[in-house]
Scaffold this motif. Structure first.
Motif, short mmCIF file in Angstrom:
data_model
loop_
_atom_site.label_atom_id
_atom_site.label_comp_id
_atom_site.label_asym_id
_atom_site.label_seq_id
_atom_site.Cartn_x
_atom_site.Cartn_y
_atom_site.Cartn_z
N GLU A 151 0.74 -1.14 -0.15
CA GLU A 151 0.12 0.02 -0.13
C GLU A 151 0.89 1.16 0.08
OE1 GLU A 151 -3.30 2.63 0.02
OE2 GLU A 151 -3.01 0.33 -0.47
N ILE A 152 2.17 1.42 0.88
CA ILE A 152 2.75 2.12 0.76
C ILE A 152 3.68 2.57 -0.39
CG2 ILE A 152 4.91 3.42 2.08
CD1 ILE A 152 3.82 2.39 4.63
N GLU A 153 4.19 1.59 -1.09
CA GLU A 153 4.58 1.21 -2.21
C GLU A 153 3.80 2.05 -3.48
OE1 GLU A 153 6.57 -2.01 -5.34
OE2 GLU A 153 6.27 -2.49 -3.16
N PHE A 154 2.51 1.64 -3.34
CA PHE A 154 1.78 2.19 -4.39
C PHE A 154 1.34 3.65 -4.21
CE2 PHE A 154 -2.85 2.86 -5.60
CZ PHE A 154 -2.75 2.63 -7.04
N ARG A 156 3.33 5.71 -3.00
CA ARG A 156 4.51 6.48 -3.45
C ARG A 156 4.55 6.36 -5.02
NH1 ARG A 156 8.44 7.73 0.10
NH2 ARG A 156 8.54 6.96 2.13
N PHE A 157 4.07 5.29 -5.55
CA PHE A 157 4.14 5.32 -7.08
C PHE A 157 3.30 6.51 -7.76
CE2 PHE A 157 2.06 3.58 -10.86
CZ PHE A 157 3.07 3.45 -11.76
N ARG A 158 2.11 6.40 -7.18
CA ARG A 158 1.41 7.50 -7.67
C ARG A 158 1.28 9.14 -7.02
NH1 ARG A 158 -4.90 7.16 -5.91
NH2 ARG A 158 -4.72 6.80 -3.57
N GLU A 159 2.43 9.17 -6.09
CA GLU A 159 2.80 10.31 -5.45
C GLU A 159 1.64 10.94 -4.61
OE1 GLU A 159 4.60 12.77 -8.46
OE2 GLU A 159 6.40 11.56 -8.49
N ASN A 160 0.88 9.94 -4.03
CA ASN A 160 -0.12 10.65 -3.20
C ASN A 160 0.29 10.82 -1.86
OD1 ASN A 160 -2.59 11.11 -2.43
ND2 ASN A 160 -3.39 9.00 -1.87
N TYR A 161 1.09 11.85 -1.77
CA TYR A 161 1.57 12.20 -0.30
C TYR A 161 0.74 13.21 0.14
CZ TYR A 161 5.88 9.98 -2.21
OH TYR A 161 6.79 9.38 -2.72
#
Length: 223
Positions: A151-154, A156-161
């Motif tokens: 989930e965290i990896e995903f 980060r991938f979509r830059e949902n910070y």
């Protein structure tokens, strides 16, 4: 006492020479290991609580309701509708509540304290509890590796910070912590996997802290 109850009780506890129930057959080949574990485990109970119950055969809801409550307590099923727990005050109270549930559902039960259990049955009980807890620890490890970390990896991938996303993931971490605490609380026989499960939950916390730090840098840190 109902004749079916007395027969089941004797079969489950007093006839080690006969073939064990299906869910214990795999344990028979590992009795030497189980005996060694039982002898070394300070957590092994000197006496046991045994619940034998009947619920209406036409009600799957009743069967599932009782099963759910007993599994929540950490009960080990030696065969269908025959469940055992270590003799502890809090578990005894829990068993009594389950009996009340059985009665409410139109069933009946017999509750026994076993103080003279032979080594064969005791070994089966100990290994059964260890196997249950080990599976639960393994499930926590899997949840950490395949869901939480991914989930965290995903994100980060979509830059949902975002703070909202970080908060949602933290709630997932709290669920993992509560789950681990419950499993540890009913791991009376010292099952394998506890240290690994703790380490994986700690890894999840580290991953989340790193993610939260990145969220801060991309939002508040720029103000």
């Amino acid at each position: 006492m109902d004749s079916a109850f007395s027969t089941d009780c004797e079969y489950a506890v007093r006839r080690p020479s006969e073939a064990p129930p299906d869910n214990l057959s795999g344990m028979a080949t590992r009795r030497t290991k189980a005996k060694s574990t039982a002898e070394l485990s300070d957590a092994a109970s000197a006496s046991w609580l045994l619940l034998i119950y009947k619920v209406p055969s036409d009600s799957s809801r009743a069967r599932v309701a009782v099963w759910r409550e007993l599994k929540r307590l950490g009960g080990f099923y030696v065969q269908q509708a025959v469940c055992v727990l270590p003799d502890r005050e809090e578990l005894r109270a829990g068993m009594e509540k389950v009996r009340e549930k059985v009665a409410e559902l139109g069933g009946s039960s017999v509750f026994l304290t076993l103080t003279d259990v032979d080594d064969d049955a005791r070994d089966q009980f100990v290994e059964g509890f260890q196997s249950q807890s080990a599976k639960e620890y393994a499930e926590i490890v899997e949840e950490c590796e395949t869901k939480f970390a991914k989930e965290i990896e995903f994100e980060r991938f979509r830059e949902n910070y975002t703070f909202e996303e970080a908060e949602e993931i933290r709630q997932d971490l709290e669920k993992l912590r509560r789950w681990l605490a419950k499993v540890e609380g009913r791991d009376w026989m010292g099952a394998e996997g506890k240290d690994l499960a703790r380490a994986k939950v700690a890894d999840c916390e580290r991953l989340l802290e790193e993610f939260e730090a990145d969220v801060y840098e991309r939002t508040e840190g720029k103000i």
